[in-house]
Design an enzyme around this catalytic site. Structure first.
Site, PDB file in Angstrom:
ATOM      1  N   TYR A  37     -18.812 -58.602  62.211  1.00  0.00           N
ATOM      2  CA  TYR A  37     -19.311 -57.236  62.076  1.00  0.00           C
ATOM      3  C   TYR A  37     -18.790 -56.333  63.200  1.00  0.00           C
ATOM      4  O   TYR A  37     -18.840 -55.112  63.087  1.00  0.00           O
ATOM      5  CB  TYR A  37     -20.844 -57.204  62.114  1.00  0.00           C
ATOM      6  CG  TYR A  37     -21.533 -57.900  60.975  1.00  0.00           C
ATOM      7  CD1 TYR A  37     -20.837 -58.419  59.888  1.00  0.00           C
ATOM      8  CD2 TYR A  37     -22.916 -58.066  60.990  1.00  0.00           C
ATOM      9  CE1 TYR A  37     -21.492 -59.070  58.853  1.00  0.00           C
ATOM     10  CE2 TYR A  37     -23.585 -58.709  59.960  1.00  0.00           C
ATOM     11  CZ  TYR A  37     -22.866 -59.218  58.899  1.00  0.00           C
ATOM     12  OH  TYR A  37     -23.532 -59.862  57.886  1.00  0.00           O
ATOM     13  N   LEU A 164     -31.164 -54.520  48.483  1.00  0.00           N
ATOM     14  CA  LEU A 164     -31.219 -53.225  47.814  1.00  0.00           C
ATOM     15  C   LEU A 164     -29.886 -52.875  47.165  1.00  0.00           C
ATOM     16  O   LEU A 164     -29.847 -52.298  46.075  1.00  0.00           O
ATOM     17  CB  LEU A 164     -31.638 -52.137  48.808  1.00  0.00           C
ATOM     18  CG  LEU A 164     -32.978 -52.408  49.502  1.00  0.00           C
ATOM     19  CD1 LEU A 164     -33.305 -51.301  50.499  1.00  0.00           C
ATOM     20  CD2 LEU A 164     -34.104 -52.560  48.485  1.00  0.00           C
ATOM     21  N   ILE A 201     -33.336 -58.982  54.881  1.00  0.00           N
ATOM     22  CA  ILE A 201     -32.733 -58.200  55.966  1.00  0.00           C
ATOM     23  C   ILE A 201     -32.105 -56.913  55.418  1.00  0.00           C
ATOM     24  O   ILE A 201     -30.885 -56.795  55.323  1.00  0.00           O
ATOM     25  CB  ILE A 201     -31.699 -59.026  56.765  1.00  0.00           C
ATOM     26  CG1 ILE A 201     -30.732 -59.773  55.835  1.00  0.00           C
ATOM     27  CG2 ILE A 201     -32.389 -60.003  57.694  1.00  0.00           C
ATOM     28  CD1 ILE A 201     -29.576 -60.441  56.576  1.00  0.00           C
ATOM     29  N   LYS A 203     -30.621 -53.148  55.272  1.00  0.00           N
ATOM     30  CA  LYS A 203     -29.814 -52.408  56.241  1.00  0.00           C
ATOM     31  C   LYS A 203     -29.789 -50.935  55.868  1.00  0.00           C
ATOM     32  O   LYS A 203     -29.700 -50.590  54.690  1.00  0.00           O
ATOM     33  CB  LYS A 203     -28.380 -52.944  56.246  1.00  0.00           C
ATOM     34  CG  LYS A 203     -27.467 -52.267  57.267  1.00  0.00           C
ATOM     35  CD  LYS A 203     -26.045 -52.130  56.755  1.00  0.00           C
ATOM     36  CE  LYS A 203     -25.904 -51.025  55.754  1.00  0.00           C
ATOM     37  NZ  LYS A 203     -24.510 -50.779  55.316  1.00  0.00           N
ATOM     38  N   SER A 204     -29.892 -50.081  56.863  1.00  0.00           N
ATOM     39  CA  SER A 204     -29.739 -48.645  56.655  1.00  0.00           C
ATOM     40  C   SER A 204     -29.424 -48.006  57.996  1.00  0.00           C
ATOM     41  O   SER A 204     -29.790 -48.535  59.048  1.00  0.00           O
ATOM     42  CB  SER A 204     -31.016 -48.030  56.074  1.00  0.00           C
ATOM     43  OG  SER A 204     -30.854 -46.633  55.905  1.00  0.00           O
ATOM     44  N   ARG A 209     -35.410 -44.319  56.097  1.00  0.00           N
ATOM     45  CA  ARG A 209     -35.330 -45.545  55.311  1.00  0.00           C
ATOM     46  C   ARG A 209     -35.564 -46.774  56.177  1.00  0.00           C
ATOM     47  O   ARG A 209     -36.173 -47.747  55.722  1.00  0.00           O
ATOM     48  CB  ARG A 209     -33.977 -45.626  54.612  1.00  0.00           C
ATOM     49  CG  ARG A 209     -33.812 -44.607  53.497  1.00  0.00           C
ATOM     50  CD  ARG A 209     -32.451 -44.696  52.846  1.00  0.00           C
ATOM     51  NE  ARG A 209     -32.300 -43.686  51.802  1.00  0.00           N
ATOM     52  CZ  ARG A 209     -31.156 -43.424  51.193  1.00  0.00           C
ATOM     53  NH1 ARG A 209     -30.056 -44.097  51.526  1.00  0.00           N
ATOM     54  NH2 ARG A 209     -31.095 -42.493  50.257  1.00  0.00           N
ATOM     55  N   ASN A 213     -38.502 -49.333  55.174  1.00  0.00           N
ATOM     56  CA  ASN A 213     -38.146 -50.708  54.786  1.00  0.00           C
ATOM     57  C   ASN A 213     -38.980 -51.783  55.480  1.00  0.00           C
ATOM     58  O   ASN A 213     -38.960 -52.941  55.055  1.00  0.00           O
ATOM     59  CB  ASN A 213     -36.665 -50.965  55.043  1.00  0.00           C
ATOM     60  CG  ASN A 213     -35.767 -50.253  54.052  1.00  0.00           C
ATOM     61  OD1 ASN A 213     -36.227 -49.792  53.001  1.00  0.00           O
ATOM     62  ND2 ASN A 213     -34.482 -50.162  54.368  1.00  0.00           N
TER      63      ASN A 213
END
Length: 235
Positions: A37, A164, A201, A203-204, A209, A213
């Site tokens: 990442y 999502l 897990i 992610k945003s 959000r 979440n």
């Protein structure tokens, strides 16, 4: 391992730092990153700057599939970037041709990501120990009770990623449940994971959000709602 974690895939630089800081401020205590990442340094700095004790934050990072044979060097580099002397969970990101476990003490638990049941069995036979976790894509459309049962029979925790992204959040099923519960379709999906005891897990990079979440404990889904979401599998 906290049931709700913060994913950082594709978050880089200042955006990664700010998103992780926001997540920690919102109450997340589980942060998921990976060597590939390229945001371990920002993740580590955000954790450090949050003021939280290291012992209160569960950190996961991952060994790239091509890292077989360079496990210690790769993990050492991750620890330097994260500015910590250990990670709580170290995952083999993709099935390689034989990855060795890390040096004892540098990772509290070792798991895998994107492994099939057959690959889990092969790894267990080769090492004499099942991985602690298998991090795999999971969402209502990907729900697989047989796979979930197979992992649990092997004492392997299922951790779902892209919960999502892999979901049609405009689904009438989700919209109806969300309206009834006074929450968003995304919150319904994440609560569904939690009630199935699947670590998730999301992610945003959006602060609103990120906060929503993890705001999953003011409501619950009943058996009929759970079943209707389960029935979305394959759609």
């Amino acid at each position: 391992m906290p049931m709700i974690g913060f994913g950082t895939w594709r978050l880089r630089g200042r955006q990664a730092y700010q998103a992780v800081r926001t997540a920690l401020d919102c109450g997340y205590r589980h942060v998921d990153t990976a060597t590939m990442y390229r945001n371990e340094e920002e993740t580590g700095r955000a954790i450090r700057d949050s003021g939280l004790d290291r012992k209160d934050v569960f950190i996961t990072t991952k060994l790239p599939g091509e890292g077989a044979g360079r496990e210690r060097a790769t993990l050492d580099a991750s620890l330097r970037a994260l500015d910590t002397d250990h990670v709580d969970l170290w995952l083999v990101h993709w099935p390689p041709r034989g990855a060795s476990p890390p040096v004892e003490g540098l990772a509290r638990a070792v798991g895998v990501s994107n492994y099939s049941v057959a690959q889990i069995d092969e790894l267990t036979e080769a090492t004499g120990e099942a991985p602690a976790v298998n991090q795999i894509p999971w969402s209502p459309s990907q729900h697989d009770p047989k796979l979930l049962a197979a992992m649990r029979e092997r004492d392997v925790v299922v951790e779902g990623y892209s919960p999502l992204k892999g979901t049609n959040l405009r689904s009438p099923v989700l919209a109806e449940i969300a309206a009834r519960r006074g929450v968003t379709p995304a919150q319904v999906v994440l609560r569904w994971h939690v009630q199935h005891q699947i670590t998730v897990i999301p992610k945003s990079a959006d602060p609103g959000r990120i906060a929503a979440n993890i705001d999953l404990f003011g409501f619950s889904l009943d058996a009929a709602e759970m079943a209707s979401i389960d029935a979305m599998a394959g759609r």
